[in-house]
Design a protein around this motif. Structure first.
Motif, PDB file in Angstrom:
ATOM      1  N   HIS A   7     -10.343  -0.062  -5.460  1.00 42.62           N
ATOM      2  CA  HIS A   7     -11.226   1.177  -5.347  1.00 42.62           C
ATOM      3  C   HIS A   7     -10.753   2.393  -5.100  1.00 42.62           C
ATOM      4  N   ARG A   8      -9.513   2.459  -4.640  1.00 38.24           N
ATOM      5  CA  ARG A   8      -8.579   3.706  -4.602  1.00 38.24           C
ATOM      6  C   ARG A   8      -8.550   4.162  -6.203  1.00 38.24           C
ATOM      7  N   GLY A   9      -8.186   3.430  -7.059  1.00 39.50           N
ATOM      8  CA  GLY A   9      -8.046   3.571  -8.383  1.00 39.50           C
ATOM      9  C   GLY A   9      -9.341   4.426  -8.955  1.00 39.50           C
ATOM     10  N   ASN A  10     -10.479   3.676  -8.672  1.00 39.54           N
ATOM     11  CA  ASN A  10     -11.811   4.197  -9.140  1.00 39.54           C
ATOM     12  C   ASN A  10     -11.927   5.493  -8.682  1.00 39.54           C
ATOM     13  N   ALA A  11     -11.704   5.640  -7.543  1.00 37.71           N
ATOM     14  CA  ALA A  11     -11.743   7.106  -6.866  1.00 37.71           C
ATOM     15  C   ALA A  11     -11.024   8.027  -7.503  1.00 37.71           C
ATOM     16  N   LEU A  12      -9.788   7.884  -7.699  1.00 34.97           N
ATOM     17  CA  LEU A  12      -8.746   8.665  -8.443  1.00 34.97           C
ATOM     18  C   LEU A  12      -9.159   8.797  -9.805  1.00 34.97           C
ATOM     19  N   ARG A  13      -9.727   7.942 -10.381  1.00 34.19           N
ATOM     20  CA  ARG A  13     -10.003   8.026 -11.890  1.00 34.19           C
ATOM     21  C   ARG A  13     -11.406   8.980 -12.160  1.00 34.19           C
ATOM     22  N   SER A  14     -12.371   8.987 -11.077  1.00 35.91           N
ATOM     23  CA  SER A  14     -13.364   9.896 -10.705  1.00 35.91           C
ATOM     24  C   SER A  14     -13.046  11.434 -10.750  1.00 35.91           C
ATOM     25  N   LEU A  15     -11.557  11.596  -9.980  1.00 25.06           N
ATOM     26  CA  LEU A  15     -11.042  12.675  -9.848  1.00 25.06           C
ATOM     27  C   LEU A  15     -10.311  13.149 -11.100  1.00 25.06           C
ATOM     28  N   VAL A  59     -12.469   0.448   3.506  1.00 28.28           N
ATOM     29  CA  VAL A  59     -12.893   0.181   2.240  1.00 28.28           C
ATOM     30  C   VAL A  59     -14.313   0.340   2.078  1.00 28.28           C
ATOM     31  N   ALA A  60     -15.268  -0.160   2.926  1.00 22.90           N
ATOM     32  CA  ALA A  60     -16.708  -0.233   2.789  1.00 22.90           C
ATOM     33  C   ALA A  60     -17.133   1.548   2.978  1.00 22.90           C
ATOM     34  N   GLN A  61     -16.413   2.193   3.951  1.00 18.44           N
ATOM     35  CA  GLN A  61     -16.659   3.659   4.048  1.00 18.44           C
ATOM     36  C   GLN A  61     -16.515   4.234   2.816  1.00 18.44           C
ATOM     37  N   ALA A  99      -1.645   3.868 -11.377  1.00 17.10           N
ATOM     38  CA  ALA A  99      -0.830   3.313 -10.318  1.00 17.10           C
ATOM     39  C   ALA A  99      -1.331   2.341  -9.389  1.00 17.10           C
ATOM     40  N   ALA A 100      -2.652   2.897  -9.184  1.00 14.75           N
ATOM     41  CA  ALA A 100      -3.234   1.985  -8.045  1.00 14.75           C
ATOM     42  C   ALA A 100      -3.908   0.694  -8.493  1.00 14.75           C
ATOM     43  N   TYR A 101      -4.420   0.809  -9.766  1.00 13.39           N
ATOM     44  CA  TYR A 101      -4.699  -0.327 -10.433  1.00 13.39           C
ATOM     45  C   TYR A 101      -3.696  -1.388 -10.615  1.00 13.39           C
ATOM     46  N   ARG A 102      -2.717  -0.833 -10.946  1.00 12.99           N
ATOM     47  CA  ARG A 102      -1.248  -1.814 -11.116  1.00 12.99           C
ATOM     48  C   ARG A 102      -1.001  -2.375  -9.802  1.00 12.99           C
ATOM     49  N   ALA A 103      -0.895  -1.805  -8.643  1.00 11.29           N
ATOM     50  CA  ALA A 103      -0.717  -2.222  -7.532  1.00 11.29           C
ATOM     51  C   ALA A 103      -1.821  -3.365  -6.944  1.00 11.29           C
ATOM     52  N   ALA A 104      -2.940  -2.829  -7.502  1.00  7.59           N
ATOM     53  CA  ALA A 104      -3.759  -4.141  -7.186  1.00  7.59           C
ATOM     54  C   ALA A 104      -3.801  -5.363  -7.821  1.00  7.59           C
ATOM     55  N   LEU A 105      -3.150  -5.228  -8.935  1.00  4.99           N
ATOM     56  CA  LEU A 105      -2.787  -6.419  -9.798  1.00  4.99           C
ATOM     57  C   LEU A 105      -1.854  -6.951  -9.161  1.00  4.99           C
ATOM     58  N   ALA A 106      -0.591  -6.218  -8.610  1.00  2.00           N
ATOM     59  CA  ALA A 106       0.517  -6.695  -7.850  1.00  2.00           C
ATOM     60  C   ALA A 106       0.133  -7.610  -6.748  1.00  2.00           C
ATOM     61  N   LEU A 157      -4.909   0.829   3.502  1.00  2.37           N
ATOM     62  CA  LEU A 157      -3.888   0.463   3.091  1.00  2.37           C
ATOM     63  C   LEU A 157      -2.666   0.746   4.082  1.00  2.37           C
ATOM     64  N   LYS A 158      -2.877   1.827   5.087  1.00  3.25           N
ATOM     65  CA  LYS A 158      -2.057   2.129   6.169  1.00  3.25           C
ATOM     66  C   LYS A 158      -2.185   0.846   7.002  1.00  3.25           C
ATOM     67  N   HIS A 159      -3.111   0.182   7.322  1.00  5.67           N
ATOM     68  CA  HIS A 159      -3.172  -0.980   7.895  1.00  5.67           C
ATOM     69  C   HIS A 159      -3.264  -2.345   7.434  1.00  5.67           C
ATOM     70  N   ARG A 160      -3.235  -2.265   6.099  1.00  4.90           N
ATOM     71  CA  ARG A 160      -3.233  -3.573   5.580  1.00  4.90           C
ATOM     72  C   ARG A 160      -2.338  -3.129   3.977  1.00  4.90           C
ATOM     73  N   PRO A 161      -1.230  -3.127   4.000  1.00  2.00           N
ATOM     74  CA  PRO A 161      -0.507  -2.724   2.620  1.00  2.00           C
ATOM     75  C   PRO A 161      -0.490  -3.574   1.406  1.00  2.00           C
ATOM     76  N   ASP A 162      -1.032  -4.812   1.643  1.00  2.00           N
ATOM     77  CA  ASP A 162      -1.066  -5.691   0.549  1.00  2.00           C
ATOM     78  C   ASP A 162      -2.698  -5.958   0.018  1.00  2.00           C
ATOM     79  N   TYR A 163      -3.745  -4.975   0.578  1.00  2.05           N
ATOM     80  CA  TYR A 163      -4.977  -5.165   0.118  1.00  2.05           C
ATOM     81  C   TYR A 163      -5.325  -4.553  -1.169  1.00  2.05           C
ATOM     82  N   ALA A 164      -5.484  -5.844  -2.047  1.00  2.00           N
ATOM     83  CA  ALA A 164      -5.617  -5.527  -3.466  1.00  2.00           C
ATOM     84  C   ALA A 164      -7.097  -4.684  -3.688  1.00  2.00           C
ATOM     85  N   LEU A 165      -7.986  -5.084  -2.843  1.00  2.00           N
ATOM     86  CA  LEU A 165      -9.278  -4.464  -2.954  1.00  2.00           C
ATOM     87  C   LEU A 165      -9.371  -2.930  -2.780  1.00  2.00           C
TER      88      LEU A 165
END
Length: 497
Positions: free
Chosen positions: A249-257, A214-216, A265-272, A237-245
């Protein structure tokens, strides 16, 4: 006979334990306890293995049983403290480490672990002192240097954090925690390619480390390498499937794309998976879903600028072509202010407006959510007072106090400006002026853009001004800044109470 057998089994168990062979060591410790249920070393070290296996509750039980038999040795107190911290009991952990130090004041490990407990309790200066005590006893203690880097990072002392992480790596270069700490410091100092490389080193040493991925990803995102950032978050997420953060941040990167459905969907997964509903609400609004929040969460804005403080001025003026303070100054001077004004700089940040406002202010006060930003503003030596709080709280405590209120590039973090206009009006003296800038929107009163910044329509601002009791003295179209090489349209307004 029983005693000699127990001693032999214990010796074998300790050797296996030291080799990292936890399960056979664990089995032998249990055999020792079958022969001697009150054997302190076996209880203690069995507890240490339980902690190494992630069983904090089991570790606490076993080590506490050892201490009930003999509480005169420092190591069990120290290891109990580590297990208590794992269990989230920071106050109890601190007490355990202090009991260890009372028995052995030269116990470097206990000083370092005491620092970890103090850090968890947000007692950062004391934590730093505790790590320094450990290093006075054992200067080549790589983990204490690393822990020191982590707490310096928490304190916003990024250059010092970088130095401490490198001190750790000079002693022990195969230290993933130190590589991560180094990367975090480089990220905040905006040495982004070097940060990515440092995170790579951490991941190489600990390939399943979700936090490092995530830091990377965050550094890659800042470099504009959004696809690579998504890949890093996917690895997390492969190593920690419940990692909200990681989802967030995946949602932020996808938004930038501009992959908005996937971002949603990524944001909703973070909320879940437990992320802050307020944070997710504004993230979803930034991709066009749900109601637009009235403002960005204070914690989000504070965190953003706490990290931004060290390079804020250079980034705005040299990279983004930021000219808002000069534009607002020209508007204010257009109405010929006296040099005796009581002025408040709302959301003053590092004080870029301060030198302009000082010229016509007898008293100049600033307010901001970020203490590191205020520390930079204080260094300019142009403010009479600086306060770390939110705008509404500050204004509501100071009725009829000001001749001039200024907000440069602040309302991009607030959508609904009605409470702010009302509070500013109440805080101004009769005839007082209110000068501010906004990013230019059209149509809706305000919208939250994918940049996580609000834009406001001029019609909305005119209506708010009238409702709050202001007269509009001047408006000016302007360019707020550059974004990806393109100018961002903005408005500057000057109002009078």
């Amino acid at each position: 006979m029983t005693e000699s057998l127990a001693a032999s089994l214990l010796q074998q168990a300790v050797e296996l334990h030291q080799q990292g062979r936890l399960e056979p060591a664990q089995a032998l410790y249990r055999q020792v306890l079958e022969l001697d249920p009150h054997r302190v070393d076996a209880l203690h070290l069995l507890g240490v293995i339980a902690r190494q296996q992630g069983d904090a509750a089991g570790a606490i039980d076993l080590i506490s049983r050892a201490l009930a038999v003999d509480s005169t040795q420092a190591p069990p107190h120290c290891n109990l403290g580590v297990a208590l911290l794992d269990a989230g009991r920071a106050d109890d952990a601190l007490a355990s480490h202090e009991r260890a130090l009372a028995l052995n004041p030269s116990y470097a490990l206990a000083w370092s672990n005491r620092g970890n407990a103090l850090r968890r309790l947000k007692r950062l200066e004391e934590a730093l002192e505790s790590y320094q005590r450990a290093l006075q006893i054992q200067p080549q203690y790589a983990e204490a240097h690393c822990n020191r880097a982590i707490v310096l990072q928490d304190m916003g002392r990024y250059l010092d954090a970088l130095g401490a992480a490198e001190d750790a790596l000079h002693i022990k270069d195969r230290n993933p925690d130190a590589w991560l700490a180094r990367g975090n410091a480089l990220h905040c100092l905006r040495y982004l390619p070097e940060a990515v490389e440092s995170f790579d080193r951490a991941i190489h040493l600990r390939p399943d480390w979700a936090e490092a991925y995530v830091a990377q990803g965050m550094s890659l995102h800042r470099l504009g390498e959004f696809g690579a950032a998504v890949d890093s978050y996917d690895q997390a997420l492969k190593h920690r499937p419940d990692y909200a953060l990681a989802y967030y941040h995946r949602g932020n990167a996808l938004r930038s794309l501009d992959r908005r459905e996937e971002a949603s969907a990524a944001y909703r997964a973070a909320l879940a998976h437990g992320d802050n509903p307020e944070t997710i609400a504004f993230a979803l609004a930034s991709v066009g879903e749900g109601e637009t929040p009235a403002a960005l969460p204070d914690d989000y804005v504070r965190s953003l600028f706490d990290q931004y403080a060290n390079h804020f001025d250079q980034h705005l003026t040299e990279v983004l072509g930021y000219k808002t303070p000069a534009v607002l100054d020209a508007l204010i001077r257009h109405v010929a202010p006296s040099s005796e004004l009581a002025t408040v700089d709302l959301g003053c940040g590092t004080g870029l407006c301060g030198p302009y406002l000082r010229a016509y202010s007898q008293r100049l006060y600033g307010v901001d959510l970020s203490q590191p930003m205020l520390d930079k503003a204080a260094a300019r030596a142009v403010y009479d007072d600086l306060a770390c709080t939110d705008l509404l709280t500050y204004l509501n405590q100071r009725p009829v106090a000001w001749d001039l209120a200024v907000a440069a590039d602040v309302f991009v973090y607030i959508g609904d400006l009605a409470p702010v206009f009302s509070a500013v009006h109440a805080a101004l003296r009769p005839g007082g002026r209110f000068c501010f800038s906004v990013e230019a929107g059209d149509g809706a009163d305000y919208v939250l853009r994918p940049t996580n910044r609000y834009a406001h329509s001029l019609d909305y601002l005119r209506r708010l001004a009238a409702e709050a009791g202001f007269q509009i003295l001047a408006t000016q179209a302007m360019e707020a800044r550059q974004e990806n090489g393109a100018p961002i349209a903005a408005h500057a307004l000057l109002l009078c109470k």
